[in-house]
Design an enzyme around this catalytic site. Structure first.
Site, PDB file in Angstrom:
ATOM      1  N   GLU A   5      12.766  -9.081   2.713  1.00  0.00           N
ATOM      2  CA  GLU A   5      11.918  -7.922   3.048  1.00  0.00           C
ATOM      3  C   GLU A   5      12.745  -6.651   2.852  1.00  0.00           C
ATOM      4  OE1 GLU A   5      10.747  -8.122   7.157  1.00  0.00           O
ATOM      5  OE2 GLU A   5       9.875  -6.112   7.130  1.00  0.00           O
ATOM      6  N   ARG A  27      12.222   4.992  13.313  1.00  0.00           N
ATOM      7  CA  ARG A  27      11.027   5.827  13.184  1.00  0.00           C
ATOM      8  C   ARG A  27      10.084   5.551  14.369  1.00  0.00           C
ATOM      9  NH1 ARG A  27       8.800   5.219   7.252  1.00  0.00           N
ATOM     10  NH2 ARG A  27       7.473   6.907   8.036  1.00  0.00           N
ATOM     11  N   TYR A  29      11.546   8.451   1.707  1.00  0.00           N
ATOM     12  CA  TYR A  29      11.406   7.424   0.669  1.00  0.00           C
ATOM     13  C   TYR A  29      12.149   7.735  -0.631  1.00  0.00           C
ATOM     14  CZ  TYR A  29       7.637   6.072   3.857  1.00  0.00           C
ATOM     15  OH  TYR A  29       6.917   5.703   4.965  1.00  0.00           O
ATOM     16  N   HIS A  82      12.721  -2.303   2.925  1.00  0.00           N
ATOM     17  CA  HIS A  82      12.077  -1.019   3.234  1.00  0.00           C
ATOM     18  C   HIS A  82      12.983   0.108   2.792  1.00  0.00           C
ATOM     19  CE1 HIS A  82       8.926  -2.931   5.507  1.00  0.00           C
ATOM     20  NE2 HIS A  82       9.859  -3.726   6.008  1.00  0.00           N
ATOM     21  N   ARG A 135       5.234  10.955  -1.996  1.00  0.00           N
ATOM     22  CA  ARG A 135       5.317  10.770  -0.539  1.00  0.00           C
ATOM     23  C   ARG A 135       6.562  11.494  -0.015  1.00  0.00           C
ATOM     24  NH1 ARG A 135       4.410   4.656   1.245  1.00  0.00           N
ATOM     25  NH2 ARG A 135       3.757   5.667   3.173  1.00  0.00           N
ATOM     26  N   ASN A 149       8.347  -5.243  -0.421  1.00  0.00           N
ATOM     27  CA  ASN A 149       8.196  -4.132   0.498  1.00  0.00           C
ATOM     28  C   ASN A 149       6.705  -4.079   0.813  1.00  0.00           C
ATOM     29  OD1 ASN A 149       7.839  -1.760   1.841  1.00  0.00           O
ATOM     30  ND2 ASN A 149       9.121  -0.531   0.479  1.00  0.00           N
ATOM     31  N   ALA A 182       2.811  -0.509   4.881  1.00  0.00           N
ATOM     32  CA  ALA A 182       2.260  -0.579   6.238  1.00  0.00           C
ATOM     33  C   ALA A 182       1.790  -1.984   6.618  1.00  0.00           C
ATOM     34  CB  ALA A 182       1.117   0.419   6.389  1.00  0.00           C
ATOM     35  N   PRO A 242       0.789  -1.226   0.000  1.00  0.00           N
ATOM     36  CA  PRO A 242       0.000   0.000   0.000  1.00  0.00           C
ATOM     37  C   PRO A 242       0.829   1.290   0.000  1.00  0.00           C
ATOM     38  CG  PRO A 242      -0.923  -1.548   1.556  1.00  0.00           C
ATOM     39  CD  PRO A 242       0.337  -2.170   1.021  1.00  0.00           C
ATOM     40  N   ASN A 243       0.370   2.221  -0.807  1.00  0.00           N
ATOM     41  CA  ASN A 243       0.902   3.586  -0.914  1.00  0.00           C
ATOM     42  C   ASN A 243       2.242   3.686  -1.648  1.00  0.00           C
ATOM     43  OD1 ASN A 243      -1.207   5.048   0.517  1.00  0.00           O
ATOM     44  ND2 ASN A 243      -0.527   3.918   2.318  1.00  0.00           N
TER      45      ASN A 243
HETATM   46  C1  DQA Z   1       7.940   1.394   4.236  1.00  0.00           C
HETATM   47  C2  DQA Z   1       7.885   1.605   5.751  1.00  0.00           C
HETATM   48  C3  DQA Z   1       6.469   1.403   6.270  1.00  0.00           C
HETATM   49  O1  DQA Z   1       6.431   1.614   7.677  1.00  0.00           O
HETATM   50  C4  DQA Z   1       5.514   2.384   5.623  1.00  0.00           C
HETATM   51  O2  DQA Z   1       4.191   2.133   6.057  1.00  0.00           O
HETATM   52  C5  DQA Z   1       5.613   2.378   4.137  1.00  0.00           C
HETATM   53  C6  DQA Z   1       6.932   2.269   3.510  1.00  0.00           C
HETATM   54  C7  DQA Z   1       9.341   1.711   3.668  1.00  0.00           C
HETATM   55  O3  DQA Z   1       9.602   1.322   2.534  1.00  0.00           O
HETATM   56  O4  DQA Z   1      10.151   2.370   4.318  1.00  0.00           O
HETATM   57  O5  DQA Z   1       4.621   2.544   3.429  1.00  0.00           O
HETATM   58  O6  DQA Z   1       7.672   0.026   3.959  1.00  0.00           O
END
Ligand code: DQA
Length: 145
Positions: free
Chosen positions: A97, A106, A22, A99, A17, A73, A76, A9-10
């Site tokens: 995984e 954070r 990011y 990020h 963003r 990735n 959330a 998501p997102n």
């Molecule tokens: C994320 C970190 C997550 O906590 C966040 O909700 C994201 C991006 C990252 O790539 O740093 O959407 O996965």
């Protein structure tokens, strides 16, 4: 060798963003960098992004059986996505995984990942390069298994 590259998501909003967390690249630009690396490594990559947990589970169920590994990735969903975790686990594929940001520096709720214990490893805080490092690692891991 085929690797699934999944973003949750997102992450379709990368570029819009918070760039200090990011980076400035959009998801398609990151995917192009991954694709270039995959060509060098002679790997087929299949990209998928969704804002919906169930759609990611459907994608895993449709594509895991003819793939060799997963880079994800989960956005959330990292922090609470139990059906995603189950789908990843059911795939029985080696998993990394990734990020973009350092989730451990954070808010405290971000340092918990429901997928890290079923992953070979977690790459955090290295921006889009994290996907490239994951791809190189996974190729070597699969080749030497
Ligand atoms: C994320 C970190 C997550 O906590 C966040 O909700 C994201 C991006 C990252 O790539 O740093 O959407 O996965």
């Amino acid at each position: 060798m085929r690797i699934l590259i999944i973003n949750g998501p997102n992450l379709n909003f990368l570029g819009k963003r918070d760039r200090s967390l990011y980076g400035s690249l959009e998801l398609n630009e990151i995917e192009n960098k991954i694709k270039s690396e995959a060509i060098k490594l002679d790997i087929d990559v299949l990209f998928f992004q969704s804002n919906h947990e169930g759609d990611i589970v459907d994608f895993l169920q449709s594509n895991s059986s003819n793939s060799n590994g997963i880079i994800i990735n989960p956005g959330a969903l990292t922090h609470y996505g139990i059906s995603l975790r189950d789908g990843l686990s059911d795939s029985k594929l080696p998993l990394i995984e990734v990020h973009l940001s350092n989730i451990h520096s954070r808010e405290s709720f971000r340092s918990k990942s429901v997928v890290s214990d079923i992953s070979i490893g977690q790459i955090v805080g290295l921006g889009w390069n994290g996907y490239i490092y994951a791809l190189n690692f996974l190729k070597n891991y699969i080749d030497t298994k």
